[in-house]
Write an enzyme that holds these catalytic residues in place. Structure first.
Site, short mmCIF file in Angstrom:
data_model
loop_
_atom_site.label_atom_id
_atom_site.label_comp_id
_atom_site.label_asym_id
_atom_site.label_seq_id
_atom_site.Cartn_x
_atom_site.Cartn_y
_atom_site.Cartn_z
N TYR A 131 52.27 40.49 43.60
CA TYR A 131 50.94 40.54 44.21
C TYR A 131 51.08 40.47 45.72
O TYR A 131 51.87 39.68 46.25
CB TYR A 131 50.09 39.36 43.72
N GLU B 117 44.35 45.01 49.13
CA GLU B 117 45.01 44.24 48.07
C GLU B 117 45.82 45.16 47.14
O GLU B 117 45.34 46.22 46.74
CB GLU B 117 43.96 43.49 47.24
#
Ligand code: GDP
Ligand code: MN
Length: 393
Positions: free
Chosen positions: A106, A197
């Protein structure tokens, strides 16, 4: 403005952030089938059929599916087009050559208003809900706020390396992941994003890292620097909030919020202060609306109409401090607006001060409108509006 995945990947790609091979944007089953045929024919062993909606969790909702044949792609096309994902109906689908995944990580950069900087979040555990990882295993999530000053020329490669190392990325990918983070940060700055993101950032079998997903929000206040973000507006994707879009078209300064007290004032500072006073009185504003200087009867009527059409609005606080705007004009505007709008259930709590306020208040009193309640101070008006909102709800 929020982008969908394929747009986010496009934005990444032109800023040097590695992404999968470019796929096809489709709107029909036939287009999806043709795209799958093309990509499989070009040597991909599989394609991934992905719903393009402005919400996360598409995979879990059945909006992301792998296909190794054209027939399989057709079946996925039929199940994904029209699928309802958290209230977003899928009208656009992205068909991409599938990637082989060794590991999922992530990585994100976003505005950190509280920390007054740019927040980088990095975790070795990706592909899953990062909030959940943060709750159950906070040590696995590295967070670093960087000041605009220290990142004026971009993210320092040494800092990027520190971040991915701290997140325990395997040695084989530390360099490439750090490099990707530097590029992601540069993209975020150059494109005026408030969020960029990647979940998941994947490690492929050859140890290269690429962004398998992309979630990008662009700063609406910077739209003027990017031709109004016209390049990202395509049919079939959710538009802005309809009331905000209408306000924009009419030149009204309006931002939708999620409370029950509609707020309408003159001057951005006063409207901001009004939101605070509503909050201090235990209420929540439903919107920000600045009618601006010299609020004409017309502007008042259009603004009130907009605020009252928000189904969450249970009362309205009209807060006017007359300067150039004169009290009797504002009162005239409110009277005309209520006449024009006909009956509505909400109370309008009016606080009028400044130039010719006495005259304005007298006009409102004489008009004797059912919906209008006068208040002497901002404090009293806020308390009253919050009470009406609670009663109406
Ligand atoms: P989200 O559910 O909206 O976050 O959509 P993602 O794009 O993140 O996809 C969800 C999951 O589908 C990923 O975490 C992967 O596990 C899987 N996935 C997506 N694309 C591919 C692909 O190209 N190859 C493989 N093997 N899995 C994929
Ligand atoms: Mn994802």
């Amino acid at each position: 403005m929020d982008l969908v995945e394929f747009q986010g990947k496009q934005l990444f790609g032109r800023n040097g952030v590695p992404v999968p091979p470019v796929g096809s944007v489709c709107r029909t089953v036939d287009e999806i089938v043709a795209a799958a045929e093309q990509h499989l024919g070009e040597g991909s062993s599989a394609v991934v059929v992905k719903a393009q909606v402005k919400t996360g969790g598409r995979g879990k909702a059945g909006g992301v599916k792998l296909a190794t044949s054209v027939e399989e792609a057709r079946a996925h096309a039929e199940s994904i087009l029209g699928l309802d994902i958290k209230g977003h109906v899928v009208q656009v689908v992205y068909v991409e050559p599938a990637s082989d995944i060794e590991e999922e990580y992530y990585l994100s950069v976003m505005h950190d208003r509280v920390g007054k900087g740019h927040l980088v979040i990095c975790s070795r555990e990706g592909g899953v809900d990062i909030e959940e990882v943060n709750r159950t295993n906070p040590d696995a999530v590295v967070k670093r706020t960087l000041t605009p000053h220290e990142t004026a020329d971009g993210l320092d490669p040494a800092t990027a390396r520190e971040i991915v190392t701290q997140a325990s990325f395997p040695a084989e990918v530390v360099d490439s992941a750090a490099d990707l983070l530097v590029r992601l940060f540069a993209a975020y700055l150059a494109e005026d994003a408030t969020l960029a993101e990647i979940n998941p950032l994947i490690r492929r079998p050859d140890d290269t890292v690429i962004a398998l997903d992309a979630k990008v929000s662009l700063d609406g206040n910077a739209a003027f620097r990017h031709d109004g973000y016209a390049e990202w507006k395509i049919d079939g994707l959710d538009a802005d909030d309809p009331l905000e879009a209408e306000a924009k078209a009419k030149g009204i300064q309006y931002v939708k919020l999620d409370g029950a007290v509609g707020v309408l004032g003159n001057g951005a500072g006063l409207v901001m202060a009004t939101l605070d006073v509503v909050a201090q009185n235990g209420g929540r504003a439903a919107n920000f609306l600045d009618v601006g200087g010299g609020a004409s009867a017309d502007a008042m009527a259009e603004s009130l109409d907009l605020v009252l059409r928000d189904p969450n609005v249970h009362s309205v606080f009209i807060n006017i401090f007359g300067g150039i705007t004169r009290g009797e004009e504002v009162a005239g505007g409110i009277i005309e607006a209520t006449n024009r709008l006909g009956a509505f259930p909400q109370k309008l709590v009016v606080r009028l001060d400044g130039t010719n306020a006495d005259q304005g208040r007298r006009m409102l009193e004489e008009a004797n409108l059912d919906s209008v309640v006068a208040a002497a101070t901002m404090q009293e008006a806020a308390a009253t509006a919050v009470r009406y909102a609670a009663e109406q709800a």
